[in-house]
Motif scaffolding. Sequence first.
Motif, PDB file in Angstrom:
ATOM      1  N   UNK B  76      64.438 -10.267 -33.228  1.00 40.22           N
ATOM      2  CA  UNK B  76      64.365 -11.554 -33.152  1.00 40.22           C
ATOM      3  C   UNK B  76      63.559 -11.956 -31.756  1.00 40.22           C
ATOM      4  N   UNK B  77      64.183 -11.416 -30.817  1.00 41.56           N
ATOM      5  CA  UNK B  77      63.729 -11.555 -29.559  1.00 41.56           C
ATOM      6  C   UNK B  77      62.243 -10.910 -29.011  1.00 41.56           C
ATOM      7  N   UNK B 125      65.731 -13.774 -25.104  1.00 43.51           N
ATOM      8  CA  UNK B 125      66.694 -12.500 -25.255  1.00 43.51           C
ATOM      9  C   UNK B 125      68.049 -12.821 -24.641  1.00 43.51           C
ATOM     10  N   UNK B 126      68.143 -14.177 -24.168  1.00 43.62           N
ATOM     11  CA  UNK B 126      69.674 -14.268 -23.586  1.00 43.62           C
ATOM     12  C   UNK B 126      70.665 -14.397 -24.613  1.00 43.62           C
ATOM     13  N   UNK B 256      63.137 -23.401 -29.335  1.00 44.34           N
ATOM     14  CA  UNK B 256      63.662 -22.889 -30.753  1.00 44.34           C
ATOM     15  C   UNK B 256      64.425 -21.736 -30.669  1.00 44.34           C
ATOM     16  N   UNK B 257      63.952 -20.595 -30.114  1.00 44.43           N
ATOM     17  CA  UNK B 257      64.544 -19.662 -30.049  1.00 44.43           C
ATOM     18  C   UNK B 257      65.919 -19.776 -29.718  1.00 44.43           C
ATOM     19  N   UNK B 258      66.179 -20.388 -28.623  1.00 39.38           N
ATOM     20  CA  UNK B 258      67.632 -20.562 -28.121  1.00 39.38           C
ATOM     21  C   UNK B 258      68.456 -21.499 -28.884  1.00 39.38           C
ATOM     22  N   UNK B 259      67.858 -22.430 -29.570  1.00 41.04           N
ATOM     23  CA  UNK B 259      68.550 -23.489 -30.369  1.00 41.04           C
ATOM     24  C   UNK B 259      69.002 -22.639 -31.374  1.00 41.04           C
ATOM     25  N   UNK B 260      68.148 -21.785 -32.053  1.00 33.80           N
ATOM     26  CA  UNK B 260      68.542 -21.033 -33.421  1.00 33.80           C
ATOM     27  C   UNK B 260      69.610 -20.056 -32.779  1.00 33.80           C
ATOM     28  N   UNK B 261      69.411 -19.307 -31.831  1.00 32.32           N
ATOM     29  CA  UNK B 261      70.285 -18.293 -31.449  1.00 32.32           C
ATOM     30  C   UNK B 261      71.756 -18.892 -31.249  1.00 32.32           C
ATOM     31  N   UNK B 262      71.808 -20.085 -30.262  1.00 30.67           N
ATOM     32  CA  UNK B 262      73.057 -20.614 -30.038  1.00 30.67           C
ATOM     33  C   UNK B 262      73.875 -21.344 -31.306  1.00 30.67           C
ATOM     34  N   UNK B 263      72.893 -21.709 -32.151  1.00 34.79           N
ATOM     35  CA  UNK B 263      73.750 -22.697 -33.240  1.00 34.79           C
ATOM     36  C   UNK B 263      74.053 -21.564 -34.394  1.00 34.79           C
ATOM     37  N   UNK B 264      73.235 -20.644 -34.494  1.00 28.47           N
ATOM     38  CA  UNK B 264      73.430 -19.760 -35.711  1.00 28.47           C
ATOM     39  C   UNK B 264      74.332 -18.765 -35.473  1.00 28.47           C
ATOM     40  N   UNK B 265      74.320 -18.205 -34.328  1.00 28.08           N
ATOM     41  CA  UNK B 265      75.108 -16.968 -33.914  1.00 28.08           C
ATOM     42  C   UNK B 265      76.634 -17.635 -33.303  1.00 28.08           C
ATOM     43  N   UNK B 266      76.604 -18.462 -32.368  1.00 26.85           N
ATOM     44  CA  UNK B 266      77.833 -18.822 -31.540  1.00 26.85           C
ATOM     45  C   UNK B 266      78.430 -20.020 -32.278  1.00 26.85           C
TER      46      UNK B 266
END
Lengths: 523, 483
Positions: B76-77, B125-126, B256-266
């Motif tokens: 993803x990253x 990558x965060x 968008x990358x962080x938006x997706x990662x934060x909301x979908x993963x955490x």
Amino acid sequence: MNFPILTIATFLPLMGAIWLLFINKGKEEKIRRIALVTAIGSFIISLPLFFNFNLNTHEFQFVEKVPWIKEFGISYYVGIDGISLFLFLLTSFLTLISILASWTIKDRIKEYMISMLVLETGMLGVFISLDLFLFFVFWEVMLIPMYLLIGVWGGPRRVYAAIKFFIYTMAGSVLMLVAIISLYFMNYKATGEYTFDLVKIYELDIPMGAQFWLFLAFFFAFAIKVPMFPFHTWLPDAHVEAPTAASVILAGVLLKMGTYGFVRFSLPLFPYASHQFVPIIAWLAIVGIIYGALVAMVQEDLKKLVAYSSVSHLGFVMLGIFVFNIQGMEGGILMMVNHGLSTGALFLLVGMLYERRHTRMIADFGGLTKVMPIFAVFFMIITLSSVGLPGMNGFVGEFLVLVGTFKSNILYATLATTGVILAVCYMLWMFKRVMFNKLTNPENQKLKDLNKREWAILLPIAILVFWIGIYPKPLISRMDASVNHLLTQVDEKYKLTLNRLEKDKIKYAMKDELPELAQYQED
Amino acid sequence: MEITIPPFDIKSIAPIIIMTIAGIVVLMADVFFKRALKDKLAYLSLIGIIIAGVVTFTQIGPTVYSFSDTFVVDNYSVFFNFIFLVSTAIVILMSVSYIKQEGINYGEYYTLILFATMGMMLMAGGSDLITIFLGLEIMSISLYVLAGFRRNRLDSNEASLKYFLLGAFATGFLLYGIAMLYGATGTTNIKEIAAFLANNPALSNPMIIMGSSLLIIGFGFKIACVPFHKWTPDVYEGAPTAITAFLSAGPKAAAFAVFFRVFLVSLPALEPKWSMILWVLAVLTMTVGNVVAIAQTNIKRMLAYSSIAHAGYALIAIVAANSLGTASMLFYMLAYIFMNLGAFAVVIVLGRKGEENLMIEDYNGLGYKHPLLAITMSIFMFSLAGIPPLAGFVGKFYIFSAAIKSGYVVLAVIGVLNSVVAVYYYLRVTVAMYMKPPEREFAPLSLSPYMIVALIISIWGTIHLGIFPARIIEFAQKSTLLY
């Protein structure tokens, strides 16, 4: 069949367009020749489709299938059957004629011919696609060149007409996109396979509620294209503003995409919903037939008259399709071809008059038979073919449609027949005002008769008019297998749904009255 | 208290280090280059980007967490890093002659762009909210400066200041959100937050709800979704055109990358809540963006609103919240940078010192004076409008598929109807180019070779992703491991 006829015939024009990109702007003659040669090439390559067509099978022929986007189950899947065969041939024939008719275009000829050829590829692609995604791609691609043809080479209100055309068509088709994607996931749920393959999706048994919505989404896309009353308002605008050749293509081919869509997609995919929608569609078709004819009668602009006559004629086609019997369906398909030929020819004739006099107003003409006798003969032939005189192509289609309609609903048939009478009125009245009467306008006195190029345009059409009128068997026999199969396919699926509905009803009724028995039956 | 130094996995952040070094090298080299030779700095930047790209390429494959789980390298990253690098490369290529002509060809320009890109890579990558915040700030601060780079122009200053002020507020919201989540869960690590929420009641805890709402505001500002979009048109209009292009591509993708990662993963535990909010935001964003774009006469403002609308489409993908949605967003971002950067490149080509030709009427008759440029612009416009067989169509198709798969049919219908509205204003550009007579003399085009390369890459991307998207789709689908 190893030789990819369909692909070559479809993409040859695109190749021609790419070739044209590299031709110097100044070489107008060369540009025209290249365009013509490509169009002729495409037509000749597609002829074997007719002669080598297998009459005895309903299955798709000349099939080519190559995976395209594997992840989504999208493939380049093309083929034809008795339904699309004639539309395919009609398209390559009419494009050829249109390019010949565009010989007098001086303005930006290179861009014009490129648009024409790209348009041809788009249209041919629509008729051969057997993959829903591929179909949608072609369906949309063809909008751009048509939009440019109307918008760049059109009349005074061309920009308005072009944008209206584009947005109307697009608005209808995006809903179809949603429906296509829904079908795709439904098919996955049922079979576990991700595919846009139309033949496989035909097998899908869609629940009634979903059928209703999906049918509606496809309906908007196709009904706007046909155009059915009340979605027809873009058509007169587009026709009046478009250059002659674009009008020919628009009437001859683009409108058929709508009716073809109903036959190819709506009926076999959603048989139950199609049956449910019959009253609405039939009435809209009848309103279209009569309304189109009445409005055509009072037009003062020749092109507008022909445009409204299209609304009327396409109403017949729709009626033929939605009576669900072989005569109606075959008549409908034949009428698509006939309408393409005769209305296309009418636009060509009007275009020839316009080139000479720079007006399309009926009132500006009169008595042209005296100065243009040969033109008059062709005009007469086409007019009569359009009104459906026996012995000419228009008659065969209209007759079959009406026979089919009579078999299923006498009221519809009676009302539709009035459209035939009205057609005679407006066409012959128009003919009289333009060609007969006294030649009063001095500007009309020096009009020249047809030149060789115009002969070459009109003669093949006239031959086809008589051929189909007198001996339609080669056409009808090629349709038989496919149309029969389509109708049984629709019928079987429809009955299946009905049976299930009946069973459900019984079950629910039993649940109310005899709960134990219902339980027993379920166990 | 014992202090342990976490293992230092330099390989996982190698691309970021390379970008940093490239930025510093450019800054140092700047001192030794004469003003006229500053073009050469672009070469240095491009070399840095290419090396970073090669290193990123070697990172395809397994998911590696490093630095005590605060940073992650997964497909993803990696996918996003490619998006950032490609878009930065195109922007640098189209900047070379543009900043010279505007008289702003200073070395910092490239350095700031490289640093901003580095920030984006850190964001993608965060895997800890703090890392993400760090990346976001590195990116944003560089961008604030870049937006005001035409420092002797009032509108550029305005853009910079507006962006900075509003951006600072948004950052504040974001930080509050992070703090609240930390307060509620005791951690800022994305995975740990998810683990905590899985085992504890999440929906009833007001602090978590509050915190995630604030995150939506913070991210919503960065992706410019309605109602946090008001800065976009002004900033886009005032910033140097090349920077406008940059803003609309990389930073947006990073957000968008962080938006997706934060909301979908955490925060998947909260999905019922946020999917509802985002549903509304997506509809608002698409509709407002498209409808307001119709009224614009300035092409930069029009593209600004169009970029708002496109953010709305991408929000559909997050609402869909399935692996198809993530893959479709990845594909869409890639498709979007090609077509959007291409459109901005054409805008730059047409502009001149002191006469920028930013009105849509300025395009009247372009089709006959500069046919090739007009065809190029038409391709980008049709692609943005979502007409097949171009990249924009495949992207939209993909996103709507994801929505329908998750049962959001109404959302998909609103989306496609919006794309009909959008057709109108994209068509207006083609109408101007082909259907209006030229109202002025077109000066001969000054196409630098850099610009030609930028245009060719954009065109190639737009067409290639439209006709042969299979391989990219395959890669995108392998890049959704996070869900």
